[in-house]
Design a protein around this motif. Sequence first.
Motif, PDB file in Angstrom:
ATOM      1  N   PRO A 105      15.270  19.000 -10.942  1.00 52.50           N
ATOM      2  CA  PRO A 105      16.399  18.060 -10.901  1.00 52.50           C
ATOM      3  C   PRO A 105      16.631  17.528  -9.489  1.00 52.50           C
ATOM      4  N   SER A 106      17.240  16.379  -9.396  1.00 52.21           N
ATOM      5  CA  SER A 106      17.735  15.815  -8.129  1.00 52.21           C
ATOM      6  C   SER A 106      16.661  15.528  -7.084  1.00 52.21           C
ATOM      7  N   GLU A 107      15.494  15.043  -7.515  1.00 52.04           N
ATOM      8  CA  GLU A 107      14.498  14.634  -6.520  1.00 52.04           C
ATOM      9  C   GLU A 107      14.982  13.349  -5.842  1.00 52.04           C
ATOM     10  N   GLU A 108      14.726  13.246  -4.535  1.00 51.00           N
ATOM     11  CA  GLU A 108      15.118  12.026  -3.827  1.00 51.00           C
ATOM     12  C   GLU A 108      13.932  11.075  -3.743  1.00 51.00           C
ATOM     13  N   SER A 109      14.200   9.805  -3.462  1.00 51.26           N
ATOM     14  CA  SER A 109      13.118   8.823  -3.519  1.00 51.26           C
ATOM     15  C   SER A 109      12.581   8.412  -2.149  1.00 51.26           C
ATOM     16  N   GLY A 110      13.352   8.617  -1.088  1.00 53.55           N
ATOM     17  CA  GLY A 110      12.899   8.074   0.188  1.00 53.55           C
ATOM     18  C   GLY A 110      12.957   6.551   0.148  1.00 53.55           C
ATOM     19  N   LEU A 111      12.296   5.888   1.101  1.00 53.17           N
ATOM     20  CA  LEU A 111      12.384   4.430   1.139  1.00 53.17           C
ATOM     21  C   LEU A 111      11.143   3.815   1.780  1.00 53.17           C
ATOM     22  N   MET A 112      10.551   2.857   1.079  1.00 52.55           N
ATOM     23  CA  MET A 112       9.474   2.053   1.652  1.00 52.55           C
ATOM     24  C   MET A 112      10.043   0.653   1.850  1.00 52.55           C
ATOM     25  N   PRO A 113      10.382   0.290   3.095  1.00 53.24           N
ATOM     26  CA  PRO A 113      11.060  -0.987   3.309  1.00 53.24           C
ATOM     27  C   PRO A 113      10.120  -2.179   3.097  1.00 53.24           C
ATOM     28  N   SER A 114      10.695  -3.318   2.749  1.00 52.29           N
ATOM     29  CA  SER A 114       9.927  -4.550   2.579  1.00 52.29           C
ATOM     30  C   SER A 114      10.876  -5.714   2.835  1.00 52.29           C
ATOM     31  N   GLU A 115      10.334  -6.902   2.891  1.00 49.84           N
ATOM     32  CA  GLU A 115      11.180  -8.090   3.092  1.00 49.84           C
ATOM     33  C   GLU A 115      12.189  -8.219   1.968  1.00 49.84           C
ATOM     34  N   GLU A 116      11.703  -7.954   0.756  1.00 51.42           N
ATOM     35  CA  GLU A 116      12.565  -8.070  -0.426  1.00 51.42           C
ATOM     36  C   GLU A 116      13.728  -7.086  -0.320  1.00 51.42           C
ATOM     37  N   TRP A 117      13.414  -5.834   0.134  1.00 50.57           N
ATOM     38  CA  TRP A 117      14.448  -4.801   0.226  1.00 50.57           C
ATOM     39  C   TRP A 117      15.531  -5.176   1.231  1.00 50.57           C
TER      40      TRP A 117
ATOM     41  N   TYR B 261       0.824  -1.210   0.000  1.00 50.45           N
ATOM     42  CA  TYR B 261       0.000   0.000   0.000  1.00 50.45           C
ATOM     43  C   TYR B 261       0.863   1.267   0.000  1.00 50.45           C
ATOM     44  N   GLY B 262       1.940   1.246   0.783  1.00 49.50           N
ATOM     45  CA  GLY B 262       2.826   2.422   0.831  1.00 49.50           C
ATOM     46  C   GLY B 262       3.391   2.740  -0.543  1.00 49.50           C
ATOM     47  N   SER B 263       3.942   1.724  -1.206  1.00 55.31           N
ATOM     48  CA  SER B 263       4.520   1.943  -2.539  1.00 55.31           C
ATOM     49  C   SER B 263       3.434   2.302  -3.536  1.00 55.31           C
ATOM     50  N   GLY B 264       2.284   1.595  -3.430  1.00 57.41           N
ATOM     51  CA  GLY B 264       1.177   1.879  -4.344  1.00 57.41           C
ATOM     52  C   GLY B 264       0.737   3.318  -4.249  1.00 57.41           C
ATOM     53  N   LEU B 265       0.812   3.894  -3.054  1.00 59.49           N
ATOM     54  CA  LEU B 265       0.417   5.292  -2.865  1.00 59.49           C
ATOM     55  C   LEU B 265       1.611   6.237  -3.057  1.00 59.49           C
ATOM     56  N   GLY B 266       2.689   5.725  -3.608  1.00 58.31           N
ATOM     57  CA  GLY B 266       3.785   6.589  -4.072  1.00 58.31           C
ATOM     58  C   GLY B 266       4.867   6.892  -3.056  1.00 58.31           C
ATOM     59  N   LEU B 267       4.861   6.197  -1.909  1.00 62.05           N
ATOM     60  CA  LEU B 267       5.923   6.469  -0.930  1.00 62.05           C
ATOM     61  C   LEU B 267       7.174   5.676  -1.295  1.00 62.05           C
ATOM     62  N   GLY B 268       8.331   6.272  -1.033  1.00 66.62           N
ATOM     63  CA  GLY B 268       9.588   5.604  -1.367  1.00 66.62           C
ATOM     64  C   GLY B 268       9.888   5.619  -2.849  1.00 66.62           C
ATOM     65  N   LYS B 269       9.150   6.439  -3.600  1.00 70.78           N
ATOM     66  CA  LYS B 269       9.395   6.546  -5.045  1.00 70.78           C
ATOM     67  C   LYS B 269       9.407   8.029  -5.431  1.00 70.78           C
TER      68      LYS B 269
END
Lengths: 187, 632
Positions: B410-422, B395-403
């Motif tokens: 220029p130079s936008e940062e992405s943040g991070l949505m942690p997961s097991e895979e990450w 849900y976090g990634s789907g709603l655009g967090l960590g992306k």
Amino acid sequence: MSDRPQIKDFDWTLLAIVAAINLLGLLEIYSSTHASAMSGMHWKQLIWLGVGVVVMFIMSQIDYHTLLDQAPILYIAGVAGLLVVAVIGYSRLGAKRWISLGGGFNLQVSELIKLIIIIVLARYFSEVRTDKLTLTDICKVSVLTLIPVALILKQPDLGTAMVLVPVLLVGMFLAGIEWKHLAVGWY
Amino acid sequence: MGSWNINDQRIPQERLALVSYLSVGLVVLLMVGFWKLQVVQSGHFLDLAEKNRVRSIPIIAPRGPMLDREGRVLVDSYPSFSILLLRDDPKGLEKTLPQIEDGLGISDEDLRQELETAKFEPKFQPVVIKPAASQADIAFVESHRADLPLLELLMVQRRRYQNGEMLANTIGYVGEVSEQQMDDSDGHYRPGDIVGKAGLEREYNDQLEGTDGLRRVVVNSVGKVMRTLDNVEAVPGRPIQLTIDYDLQAIAEADMVNKTGAVVAMDAHTGEILAMVSRPTFDPNDFAVRIPKAEWQKLNGDKETPLLNRAIQAQLAPGSVFKIVMAAAMVDSKAIPESYGVFCPGHANFYGREFHCWRPQGHGEVELHKALVDSCDIFFYNVGKLLGIDKIAYYGSGLGLGKRTGVDLPSEESGLMPSEEWVQRVYHRKWYAGETISVAVGQGAVTVTPIQLARMAAGVASGGTLVQPHLLKGFLNAKTDHFPLSDEAVEQVTQGLFGVVNEPGGTGYHLRLQNIDFCGKSGTAQLMSYDASNRLGTKKMDGWFVGFAPRKNPDIVVAAIVQDTVEHGGEAAGPVVHDIVKMFYDKRTSKTQQQATTAAPAQPGSGGSVSSSLTPTRANAPLVAAVGGQRP
């Protein structure tokens, strides 16, 4: 070595003409690089002229037949040098012409080839025992010349490559090429 | 020589003669040409060279201005003079240096440094020795035309940022082109050219940058212009209109004075950015002329990082604002019944560790609505435990967090949505279930940028439509992401967020607005562990507030963060959001009123022309004065 040429044997007129041409060149370099990023280049030219005079004197002490004897080796070394340039030579201004010798020195093999071709052709023509060149002779010397021409054209360096063609033509002309062959080549 | 010439005799003499004559002929031809150039016509060429020197004077094209959404000028250019030193006569140069240094007040050291730097440039290219000439400098050059022919005035165009620090991190700044850029530009740039270095100045450099013109003039030996050879006019850069609303920007800036943090206000339907603030900031006017080295080092080395655009580059723990994601995940996934409730005693134990609620005395019986309104941590710890990290991450990634949001900067940062895979990929270990508990309240590994939170909140309230934020009006091909949420989830979450602001006891109750469906969520991210802050007796926190209005399909969404504060998000950042949303609706009201009064009597049936331009209302004036802005 009694027949080694002495100072008195020098062709002073020829030397004077060469000196005059070099002096003109020196003045031209001074005048065209004056007050530019290349200013001071005439000093470099002068130094190399000095080196040239020394080499000239050394060469005058060598029987040129010795050189002619070395013609096949010189030729093979020259062509090999051109191949080396094609493989590991480094590019500048879009052309691959130089081999780096380290210490800031670069060797442009195609400059040496000019001399080598003259020596090779002289050797070949001196061995032709008649006054006329046969078609086989013409083909042989043409192939000998065109191999380095092709390699130099690939660098690319049209100017140097084209210098070799008159050398070939004048050589053949003096060695007795027949007018009809010359005419065929022209067309 | 005798014995060497046996074979030479074989050469036919007539052929040898022919070749000799041909050679002599060619040399004579060359000599004649040489003679003509150097002797016969020397006077003519000398004349050309000495009396009529051609000078190429560049005509600098002004960069395009930047306008706000209502056409008010934010950035423009103004002409000024640079003093050039011509270097084509090195001897004359050396002689006149002391006089030049004296007259223009430049130290010998600086001037020689400039000349040293330009040593390998062609001599006909002059060096700029004074980028911003004063009236006195100009007068000095004009009055010494005769004895100092090596000085030349060049009209240049300088950038003027009308409002100084306002919007500075977003607008960016300009500077001299770097060697890297020159190499990459394929000859397009020359040394000393001005290009966009950061922010919008860089992003839209191609539009903003004009094409320089060139005037070629003939000057006599004392530098006086005799005639103009040709004149290629400069083509000015094109203006760009931004989506920024000056009034909203001004109030946001005023609210953030002397604070550290960021604000993003966005049209929730289109993704148009209405205001963007990052503090601390800098004055881009300092970059418009050559920036002094000391000033640059100060800005670049400042640990408060004034050059960072926190709205898109600060990657921070979202704190309780993340509970919007948790609530949406809980209802939409149907993994937990909506009636789910817990008892909050102020703390709870998960996997052998004690976790605290922000309210030490607890919230008592809590279900979803109350948990959102009061921001109960214990409730969401439990929800997090039941959902598991991968569902939360979905849900976090789907709603655009960590992306990255794809904003046109220029130079936008992405943040991070942690997961097991990450955690597997980066740390080569398994995810610990205990980490999920922290993430459930927006702590732990999860980090976001302010602009992501604004987009996420608008997305949830619009049923999962995620717009692409942008700053250019008429931005083409804005990409919309869809992450459909069930109507039930949208209803439950937005009701909760409405309660935050409009129900007594809500963490944003003090922010409510009359006649406006203002919703929001506060967040307070701990910068220190619970124990450490207790030990030190101080609490340094990041205070968030994300608000939008109206409740469903909102018009405006605002995310604000105030960093290093001792207040909770509702108190620290809430008022900033409140003021912007209020101004947004005040403007809208005055606009419709104006249209009603102007359009109605004339053409009652037309429905009012939308194009009537809005002049800033009188009520806005003091706000503008408060940020020291200069009204365009």
